[in-house]
Design a protein around this motif. Sequence first.
Motif: not given
Length: 252
Positions: A37-66
């Motif tokens: 596999s090219s590995g591109r999709r898993i690299a993207l998934a790991q970056w999206i759910a990385s602790p170093d990427n604050p955007l994903t967690a912020r968007v998700m908890v904001n949706r849960l709060w809503q």
Amino acid sequence: MLAGGDLASRGEKVEPGFLKSITGKSDPADIPFAGGSSGRRIALAQWIASPDNPLTARVMVNRLWQHHFGEGLARTPSDLGMNGDKPSHPELLDWLATQFVEKKWSVKAMHKLMLTSNTYQQSTEHPEWKRYAEIDPNNQLLWRMNWLRLESEAIRDSILAISGDLEKSPGGPGVYLKIAPDVAEGFEFFKWFPSSEKDQNRRTVYTFQRRSVVMPMMEVFDTANMSESCARRNVSGGAAPDSHRLPYPRSQ
């Protein structure tokens, strides 16, 4: 790079990477090539759910709060950027995002954290509602609980439960509800065969739906628009999770 968008005018090679506006850098991504596999999709998934990427967690908890409070801490759930609404409680949003990561991205843990909070357990009424409403009519300071209306799915399930007809069996294939014959016959490559009466009384989460066929009852009670991304459901009739609704006591 294709000069002028011309397939015949190939320029320098561009390696895959992440959004510079978020990462602050334009370095190519570290792609774990493996297993054919090219590995591109898993690299993207790991970056999206990385602790170093604050955007994903912020968007998700904001949706849960809503979901639980009727309005997010940032009231533009699909735009937490410069053009969106600023969070009413930025420190709280940051703390919830940090908790989400520390709790191993457990949505269940975040539900529990929010539902057991003093903020969630407030009444929709307040003894000093008139004075507070003049200061904060949209309840951005969370001095009361917002009025919330049940979703269309919960309304249907409640009707079936009260009538004693709710079929509680879990899992299984999707259930086809009865629809108008002319609608059922309008599919060119698809046949709509209603399920048995017993199966049609199952919870709404198990019902089969198509973008072009919205169940009338679901539509009346503002089900999600299945033709596009739905960050927030419409609320017709002026009933509640409307941030502009003044918190008058129910007796009035």
